[in-house]
Design a protein around this motif. Structure first.
Motif, PDB file in Angstrom:
ATOM      1  N   GLU A 191      65.690 -60.438  54.172  1.00 16.78           N
ATOM      2  CA  GLU A 191      64.806 -59.555  55.053  1.00 16.78           C
ATOM      3  C   GLU A 191      65.366 -58.940  56.339  1.00 16.78           C
ATOM      4  O   GLU A 191      65.127 -58.067  56.659  1.00 16.78           O
ATOM      5  CB  GLU A 191      63.315 -60.110  54.772  1.00 16.78           C
ATOM      6  N   ARG A 192      65.726 -60.318  57.186  1.00 17.48           N
ATOM      7  CA  ARG A 192      66.337 -59.909  58.528  1.00 17.48           C
ATOM      8  C   ARG A 192      67.484 -58.818  58.317  1.00 17.48           C
ATOM      9  O   ARG A 192      67.721 -57.931  59.232  1.00 17.48           O
ATOM     10  CB  ARG A 192      66.763 -61.239  59.013  1.00 17.48           C
ATOM     11  N   LEU A 193      68.428 -59.038  57.551  1.00 14.63           N
ATOM     12  CA  LEU A 193      69.627 -58.242  57.206  1.00 14.63           C
ATOM     13  C   LEU A 193      69.228 -56.568  56.820  1.00 14.63           C
ATOM     14  O   LEU A 193      69.848 -55.742  57.298  1.00 14.63           O
ATOM     15  CB  LEU A 193      70.636 -58.728  56.173  1.00 14.63           C
ATOM     16  N   VAL A 194      68.167 -56.518  55.900  1.00 16.76           N
ATOM     17  CA  VAL A 194      67.802 -55.522  55.623  1.00 16.76           C
ATOM     18  C   VAL A 194      67.100 -54.499  56.849  1.00 16.76           C
ATOM     19  O   VAL A 194      67.475 -53.520  56.930  1.00 16.76           O
ATOM     20  CB  VAL A 194      66.764 -55.510  54.535  1.00 16.76           C
ATOM     21  N   GLU A 195      66.485 -55.403  57.578  1.00 18.65           N
ATOM     22  CA  GLU A 195      65.802 -54.590  58.637  1.00 18.65           C
ATOM     23  C   GLU A 195      66.957 -54.225  59.856  1.00 18.65           C
ATOM     24  O   GLU A 195      66.844 -53.242  60.269  1.00 18.65           O
ATOM     25  CB  GLU A 195      64.782 -55.625  59.426  1.00 18.65           C
ATOM     26  N   ASN A 196      67.870 -54.949  59.868  1.00 16.27           N
ATOM     27  CA  ASN A 196      69.065 -54.459  60.700  1.00 16.27           C
ATOM     28  C   ASN A 196      69.699 -53.391  60.151  1.00 16.27           C
ATOM     29  O   ASN A 196      69.984 -52.568  60.945  1.00 16.27           O
ATOM     30  CB  ASN A 196      69.741 -55.873  61.035  1.00 16.27           C
ATOM     31  N   LEU A 197      69.981 -53.436  58.912  1.00 13.58           N
ATOM     32  CA  LEU A 197      70.642 -52.217  58.460  1.00 13.58           C
ATOM     33  C   LEU A 197      69.948 -51.001  58.432  1.00 13.58           C
ATOM     34  O   LEU A 197      70.224 -49.783  58.940  1.00 13.58           O
ATOM     35  CB  LEU A 197      71.010 -52.451  57.153  1.00 13.58           C
ATOM     36  N   LYS A 198      68.502 -51.126  58.488  1.00  9.90           N
ATOM     37  CA  LYS A 198      67.623 -50.024  58.631  1.00  9.90           C
ATOM     38  C   LYS A 198      67.501 -49.133  60.111  1.00  9.90           C
ATOM     39  O   LYS A 198      67.559 -48.016  60.150  1.00  9.90           O
ATOM     40  CB  LYS A 198      66.112 -50.213  57.951  1.00  9.90           C
ATOM     41  N   LYS A 199      67.713 -50.387  60.955  1.00  5.88           N
ATOM     42  CA  LYS A 199      67.777 -49.808  62.325  1.00  5.88           C
ATOM     43  C   LYS A 199      68.999 -49.064  62.507  1.00  5.88           C
ATOM     44  O   LYS A 199      69.087 -47.976  63.192  1.00  5.88           O
ATOM     45  CB  LYS A 199      67.374 -51.010  63.152  1.00  5.88           C
ATOM     46  N   LYS A 200      70.111 -49.859  61.948  1.00  5.94           N
ATOM     47  CA  LYS A 200      71.534 -49.091  62.293  1.00  5.94           C
ATOM     48  C   LYS A 200      71.717 -47.819  61.409  1.00  5.94           C
ATOM     49  O   LYS A 200      72.373 -46.877  62.069  1.00  5.94           O
ATOM     50  CB  LYS A 200      72.726 -50.051  61.937  1.00  5.94           C
ATOM     51  N   HIS A 201      70.997 -47.781  60.397  1.00  6.23           N
ATOM     52  CA  HIS A 201      71.398 -46.614  59.478  1.00  6.23           C
ATOM     53  C   HIS A 201      70.082 -46.054  58.927  1.00  6.23           C
ATOM     54  O   HIS A 201      69.957 -46.150  57.567  1.00  6.23           O
ATOM     55  CB  HIS A 201      72.340 -47.079  58.375  1.00  6.23           C
ATOM     56  N   PRO A 202      69.450 -45.459  59.640  1.00  4.70           N
ATOM     57  CA  PRO A 202      67.988 -44.870  59.023  1.00  4.70           C
ATOM     58  C   PRO A 202      68.175 -43.652  58.137  1.00  4.70           C
ATOM     59  O   PRO A 202      67.038 -43.516  57.475  1.00  4.70           O
ATOM     60  CB  PRO A 202      67.256 -44.814  60.517  1.00  4.70           C
ATOM     61  N   GLY A 203      68.974 -43.181  58.420  1.00  7.67           N
ATOM     62  CA  GLY A 203      68.925 -41.643  57.545  1.00  7.67           C
ATOM     63  C   GLY A 203      69.827 -41.823  56.388  1.00  7.67           C
ATOM     64  O   GLY A 203      69.944 -40.739  55.863  1.00  7.67           O
ATOM     65  N   ILE A 204      70.300 -42.695  55.902  1.00  6.88           N
ATOM     66  CA  ILE A 204      71.195 -42.665  54.747  1.00  6.88           C
ATOM     67  C   ILE A 204      70.264 -42.960  53.447  1.00  6.88           C
ATOM     68  O   ILE A 204      70.155 -44.069  53.319  1.00  6.88           O
ATOM     69  CB  ILE A 204      72.323 -43.562  54.766  1.00  6.88           C
ATOM     70  N   ARG A 205      70.120 -41.822  52.679  1.00  6.68           N
ATOM     71  CA  ARG A 205      69.251 -41.927  51.546  1.00  6.68           C
ATOM     72  C   ARG A 205      69.511 -42.674  50.503  1.00  6.68           C
ATOM     73  O   ARG A 205      68.899 -43.795  49.945  1.00  6.68           O
ATOM     74  CB  ARG A 205      68.882 -40.424  51.075  1.00  6.68           C
ATOM     75  N   VAL A 206      70.931 -42.659  49.963  1.00  9.87           N
ATOM     76  CA  VAL A 206      71.456 -43.348  48.840  1.00  9.87           C
ATOM     77  C   VAL A 206      71.483 -44.809  49.372  1.00  9.87           C
ATOM     78  O   VAL A 206      70.941 -45.872  48.375  1.00  9.87           O
ATOM     79  CB  VAL A 206      72.871 -42.863  48.710  1.00  9.87           C
ATOM     80  N   LEU A 207      71.478 -45.313  50.410  1.00  9.03           N
ATOM     81  CA  LEU A 207      72.073 -46.606  51.078  1.00  9.03           C
ATOM     82  C   LEU A 207      70.388 -47.260  50.733  1.00  9.03           C
ATOM     83  O   LEU A 207      70.120 -48.277  50.174  1.00  9.03           O
ATOM     84  CB  LEU A 207      72.198 -46.691  52.324  1.00  9.03           C
ATOM     85  N   TRP A 208      69.298 -46.362  51.127  1.00 13.42           N
ATOM     86  CA  TRP A 208      68.195 -47.008  50.937  1.00 13.42           C
ATOM     87  C   TRP A 208      67.641 -47.199  49.511  1.00 13.42           C
ATOM     88  O   TRP A 208      66.827 -48.199  49.139  1.00 13.42           O
ATOM     89  CB  TRP A 208      66.917 -46.139  51.899  1.00 13.42           C
ATOM     90  N   GLU A 209      67.967 -46.182  48.754  1.00 11.36           N
ATOM     91  CA  GLU A 209      67.562 -46.429  47.350  1.00 11.36           C
ATOM     92  C   GLU A 209      68.141 -47.679  46.770  1.00 11.36           C
ATOM     93  O   GLU A 209      67.572 -48.373  45.919  1.00 11.36           O
ATOM     94  CB  GLU A 209      68.074 -44.858  46.532  1.00 11.36           C
ATOM     95  N   LEU A 210      69.428 -47.840  47.231  1.00  5.10           N
ATOM     96  CA  LEU A 210      70.089 -48.998  46.573  1.00  5.10           C
ATOM     97  C   LEU A 210      69.491 -50.376  47.151  1.00  5.10           C
ATOM     98  O   LEU A 210      69.393 -51.316  46.392  1.00  5.10           O
ATOM     99  CB  LEU A 210      71.538 -48.986  46.828  1.00  5.10           C
ATOM    100  N   LEU A 211      69.157 -50.486  48.484  1.00  4.32           N
ATOM    101  CA  LEU A 211      68.445 -51.346  48.878  1.00  4.32           C
ATOM    102  C   LEU A 211      67.089 -51.641  48.347  1.00  4.32           C
ATOM    103  O   LEU A 211      66.651 -52.943  48.342  1.00  4.32           O
ATOM    104  CB  LEU A 211      68.334 -51.298  50.597  1.00  4.32           C
TER     105      LEU A 211
END
Length: 469
Positions: free
Chosen positions: A442-462
């Motif tokens: 969960e920590r890693l997911v949150e860090n990624l969301k902060k660094k890459h908030p606008g990449i839709r494909v990434l969020w779908e996969l996550l």
């Protein structure tokens, strides 16, 4: 040939698929002539199948090519008596008059005009090589050759034409479907040429093999034919002073003149590597001595591994300074002998990425855990594949906690690439982390969301990764 034998040769999965095709009525027709079954089987399209009852092998125009489900379906039709007896039909023609036979042929051609079109193209076998040679065309060339519809001289002309135009028609490799189909053309072609081999054929083989640009697959076939028939041309080989050392030495050895073969190799201007390579065909013991002297361990290890002399492979490796990617042969020897202590030599002599791949091959979990941080760095330098990382993590299993920092670095490296394949790999690694440490995940997911908030494909996969595994 019984059903169980076919199931064993083709494999249970292929047999089951072929059985299903047969039950669905996909065999449109089967004919038996001699030891061959010729059939048409409907798949994604209608495929032509040849089933050799003697060799227990099928050839098909489908992408799978050899021993496929269409071949099984054709065999089952034959086994259940659902075929036309071509032998009986041909025998019946002997009792008919010329006029009756012509009438039968006329009706056959009227109902199947494609036969004439095929015969016309078969009359000019070179036409198949105009432009790209497809797998389907290769099957037709092989079929024409096997049926004896070309003479030996025509076979030689075709072989020389293939050598000259090999790259014009794209060679025998389908890069879209990723398979090689040269054997379909070359095997029957060389069988025809080798039949009743003459002195003239020997000379033509000699000329062919002396060409500097002969394609590797053709060279291999021609070389094997000469070796098989060397004893028929003993005097020619003994007197062939102008023949290259690379060709003459193995032929001399084949006719029992090993000492003469060794002499011309050792006295030649070949490099030490070339001498060792040739001597391995003539006198492996002498080749080993010379190979050790000149540190040609790569050649020796590959040779003795293929001979399954695994203890010798290990001895040679221990004496070497490392052999790079040829450690695959060393791993085979370690697995065969159980001498896993040799891996310590691999660690000393090879790069991190090579040692890491060996640890995967040998299933050494503790060594993989030890090597993983450095392997992650090698991956980011593009010295290791994604599959290697996944294979290692699969072997490590639930012992991932100390590796999470290294896995996180790979994830960030992949996400920065900003393409779907990289995101998919990153998400797959994240799932592995979640399996052993939900909070860290969960920590890693949150860090990624902060660094890459606008990449839709990434969020779908996550999001897929967040859902229950």
């Amino acid at each position: 040939m019984n059903m169980q034998e076919v199931r064993r040769i083709f494999g249970s999965k292929i047999f089951a698929r072929g059985e299903k095709y047969y039950r669905e009525g996909r065999v449109l027709g089967a004919v038996k002539i001699g030891d061959m079954i010729y059939a048409q089987v409907r798949g994604n399209k209608t495929y032509r199948v040849e089933f050799d009852l003697k060799k227990k092998r099928s050839l098909c125009t489908c992408p799978y090519r050899v021993n496929c489900k269409h071949g099984v379906a054709a065999f089952l039709a034959y086994s259940n008596g659902e075929f036309f007896d071509g032998d009986a039909f041909l025998a019946s023609l002997k009792e008919k008059s010329k006029e009756e036979i012509l009438k039968i042929l006329r009706e056959l051609l009227e109902n199947n005009p494609e036969i004439l079109l095929e015969m016309e193209k078969g009359g000019n076998i070179f036409s198949y090589f105009e432009g790209y040679l497809s797998y389907e065309d290769a099957v037709e060339v092989g079929r024409i050759t096997k049926k004896g519809r070309i003479s030996k001289d025509e076979a030689w002309d075709l072989l020389e034409y293939i050598c000259e135009h090999y790259y014009d028609f794209g060679g025998f490799y389908d890069d879209y479907r990723d398979f090689y189909y040269g054997d379909i053309v070359l095997e029957p072609l060389f069988e025809l040429i080798e039949k009743d081999i003459s002195r003239k054929d020997f000379d033509r083989f000699f000329e062919l093999l002396e060409l500097s640009d002969v394609p590797d697959d053709i060279h291999e076939y021609a070389y094997e034919v000469l070796l098989r028939n060397a004893k028929l041309f003993r005097e020619d080989i003994l007197n062939a002073e102008d023949m290259s050392v690379e060709l003459r030495a193995p032929l001399l050895a084949k006719i029992g003149e090993k000492e003469k073969a060794e002499e011309i190799i050792l006295n030649s201007n070949l490099s030490p590597q070339e001498k060792v390579g040739l001597l391995l065909e003539v006198n492996p013991e002498l080749a080993e001595d010379l190979g050790v002297k000149f540190s040609e361990y790569h050649l020796l290890i590959e040779h003795f591994s293929k001979k399954k002399e695994y203890e010798k492979v290990i001895t040679l490796y221990m004496a070497s300074e490392g052999v790079g990617y040829l450690t695959e042969y060393v791993c085979d020897a370690i697995n065969a002998t159980g001498r896993f202590e040799v891996f310590e030599e691999i660690l000393k002599k090879e790069s991190t990425n090579i040692a890491f791949l060996c640890a995967i091959e040998l299933g050494l979990r503790d060594k993989l855990i030890e090597l993983f941080p450095k392997a992650a760095e090698e991956y980011m330098k593009r010295n290791l594949s994604r599959q290697a990382i996944l294979d290692a993590l699969s072997l490590i299993g639930n012992y991932l906690e100390p590796l999470i920092p290294s896995i996180e670095k790979i994830v960030e490296f992949e996400v920065a690439k900003k393409n779907r394949k990289a995101y998919e790999f990153a998400a797959e690694l994240m799932k592995l982390i979640k399996r052993v440490d939900t909070k860290e995940y969960e920590r890693l997911v949150e860090n990624l969301k902060k660094k890459h908030p606008g990449i839709r494909v990434l969020w779908e996969l996550l999001e897929e990764a967040i859902s229950p595994c």
